[in-house]
Design an enzyme around this catalytic site. Structure first.
Site, short mmCIF file in Angstrom:
data_model
loop_
_atom_site.label_atom_id
_atom_site.label_comp_id
_atom_site.label_asym_id
_atom_site.label_seq_id
_atom_site.Cartn_x
_atom_site.Cartn_y
_atom_site.Cartn_z
CG HIS A 176 1.25 -93.00 -4.35
ND1 HIS A 176 1.73 -94.24 -4.71
CD2 HIS A 176 0.07 -93.25 -3.70
CE1 HIS A 176 0.89 -95.18 -4.28
NE2 HIS A 176 -0.12 -94.60 -3.68
CB CYS A 192 -1.41 -98.28 -3.26
SG CYS A 192 -2.63 -96.98 -3.53
#
Ligand SMILES: [Zn+2]
Lengths: 400, 133
Positions: free
Chosen positions: A348, A83
């Site tokens: 996200h 991420c």
């Protein structure tokens, strides 16, 4: 005289959400062309391209993008860092400019995740016909679900609960209130995947994924891209006054991995590497946490946001719960956190996140954030973490 | 009685089932999996150490939504066993927040997870509340 400062010259994020008609290259191109236009430059001005697309890490998104926006022959770095992929791409471009290899660089992060479901991280396969030890644990059968959980909502639930074990006060309701804040903030962000306010009751009463994280307390899977153009101080000085006025200074750019400590391979320790990254960033920038006008931090789950208040030293050690309860992290508070809506509502799209959060900070520092503008914002911090782990922290400052 | 195998090689079966770690002889760091070198100090010598079977629940989650084939809800947690952190499920307890709490004392327990085609039984482990034993 020119300094060795690096500046964000142009930056953009696409609308996050469901983008069924666009493939990853379309989204990357939209963000890249947007960032170039925002900076008043073209692909011909770029000396390096760093690009990330975690789900397609082997496909070389950088070169695919060049085919659509300009094959100029510059070095391409395709990066993958969980991420933290977007922040890693940006940092790669920054390092190239800082090293003097070129005076401008482009960083792009893109992901298509709409409809991907919540189970990333789970590895459960069917049991084999015979019990045969396999892998580094000599396991005769899949262990996800049998020896703890590998799903992200469960891993990060435990990260937040562990903070509660050590410091107290971390209840289901407290975590849900953090989510309530971010969903409330998202109502002012037209680029968010979800921009609906949710009441505490709605959040706590929604589908439980992994206690204490219900569905709206989990980051929203969606499609999106973000891109940034970075420039050296010397080159910036040659550009026109309007470009210089909108440029945002990168006062710190830090990437860390997790140092070993007891238990870190049973439950990932997302704290130590974040704390170290923040400490280094504050030193590099000559900025203290209380100087920050806004923070975009990695709320991949509501349970994660709490621990990062402490890790980023926005509060005294162990004081994240009373810090949140004081209202400090609402957009009207002393340290607004995730005024974009955060990963829980803005969304996200993994590799885009680490550039999109920097766009959010820049948007406020430039005074261009419209309805959600944090008035007079001069300094901001953007944080991402990728399990494994990698942590990126950037501190941005308004042009003097 | 059917032949038994442990679910993972760091579970030692027998009269007193327990977990066993690879401990770095140089710095004392403990690992449950096979190691090329120590992640803490880089040295390459390890010795086997038994992990205490009682501990304290440092953290947990109640997983309600998992991959197909995993029965839900179940409690996943991290247990501090005399200073060594251990990942495992909390078992023999109602899987809800009224029955599972941070800091609760737990003890290692083992149980069959099934037989393979040769009739061999695999044995898994979990942690049960001490009070209930
Ligand atoms: Zn060692």
């Amino acid at each position: 005289m020119a300094s060795d400062d690096i500046w964000i010259l142009g930056i953009t994020m696409t609308k996050f959400g469901k983008r069924p008609d666009d493939d990853v290259v379309d989204l990357a191109a939209e963000a890249a062309l947007g960032a170039l236009a925002d900076g008043g430059v073209t692909i011909q001005d770029m000396g390096v391209l760093a690009a990330g697309n975690l789900m397609g890490a082997a496909a070389g998104i950088g070169q695919q993008l060049q085919k659509q926006i300009g094959q100029t022959g510059i070095p391409v770095y395709n990066v993958a860092n969980a991420c933290a992929t977007g922040a890693t791409a940006l940092r790669t471009a920054i390092m190239a400019v800082k090293a003097g290899e070129c005076d401008m660089g482009l960083a792009v992060g893109v992901e298509k995740l709409a409809g991907a479901g919540l189970l990333s991280g789970g590895s459960r396969k069917d049991d084999a016909d015979t019990w045969t030890p396999k892998g580094r644990y000599g396991a005769v059968a899949p262990i996800d679900g049998r020896i703890g959980t590998e799903i992200m909502p469960g891993v990060f639930a435990q990260v937040g609960m562990e903070y509660g074990y050590e410091h107290g006060g971390a209840t289901f309701e407290l975590f849900a209130r953090i989510s309530e804040k971010n969903h409330s903030h998202s109502t002012l962000n037209p680029l968010a995947a979800y921009s609906k306010a949710m009441t505490l009751e709605q959040i706590m009463g929604d589908i439980m994924i992994a206690y204490p994280n219900t569905r709206p307390m989990c980051s929203a899977n969606c499609d999106g891209a973000a891109a940034a153009v970075v420039v050296s101080d010397a080159k910036l000085k040659t550009l026109d006054p309007d470009q210089r006025r909108r440029a945002v200074k990168v006062s710190a750019s830090v990437l860390t991995s997790d140092p070993w400590d007891e238990g870190c391979q049973q439950l990932p320790n997302v704290n130590t590497l974040t704390r170290r990254a923040a400490t280094t960033a504050y030193e590099q920038a000559g900025v203290a946490p209380e100087d920050l006008d806004l923070v975009e931090l990695h709320d991949c789950f509501a349970t994660a946001e709490l621990v990062h208040y402490d890790n980023l030293q926005l509060c005294a050690p162990g004081e994240a719960v009373p810090f949140f309860e004081s209202g400090a992290t609402w957009r009207t508070g002393s340290t607004p956190v995730n005024v974009s809506g955060g990963l829980e509502s803005k969304g996200h799209p993994i590799a885009a996140t680490g550039i999109a959060n920097i766009w959010e900070v820049c948007h406020h520092l430039r005074g261009e954030a419209g309805d959600r503008q944090i008035e007079g914002a001069k300094v901001g911090l953007a944080h991402v973490i990728g399990l494994g782990s990698a942590c990126g922290v950037h501190i941005l400052e308004k042009a003097a | 009685m059917a032949e038994q195998v442990p679910l993972v090689d760091y579970l030692v079966l027998g009269d007193e089932p327990h977990l066993q770690a690879n401990e770095c002889t140089a710095c004392g760091a403990r690992f449950f999996d096979r190691r090329n070198a120590c992640a803490s100090c880089g040295k390459t010598e390890f010795t086997k150490v038994a992990i205490p079977t009682e501990g304290v629940l440092r953290s947990f989650t109640i997983v309600a939504f998992a991959a197909p084939g995993i029965p839900v809800p179940f409690v996943a947690g991290i247990v501090d066993c005399g200073g060594t952190h251990v990942r495992g499920n909390v078992v023999d307890v109602e899987p809800d927040a009224d029955h599972v709490s941070l800091g609760m004392k737990v003890k290692l327990t083992t149980f069959p997870i099934g037989e393979d085609s040769a009739g061999t039984e695999a044995i898994g482990f979990g942690f049960a509340p001490l009070e209930a034993n």
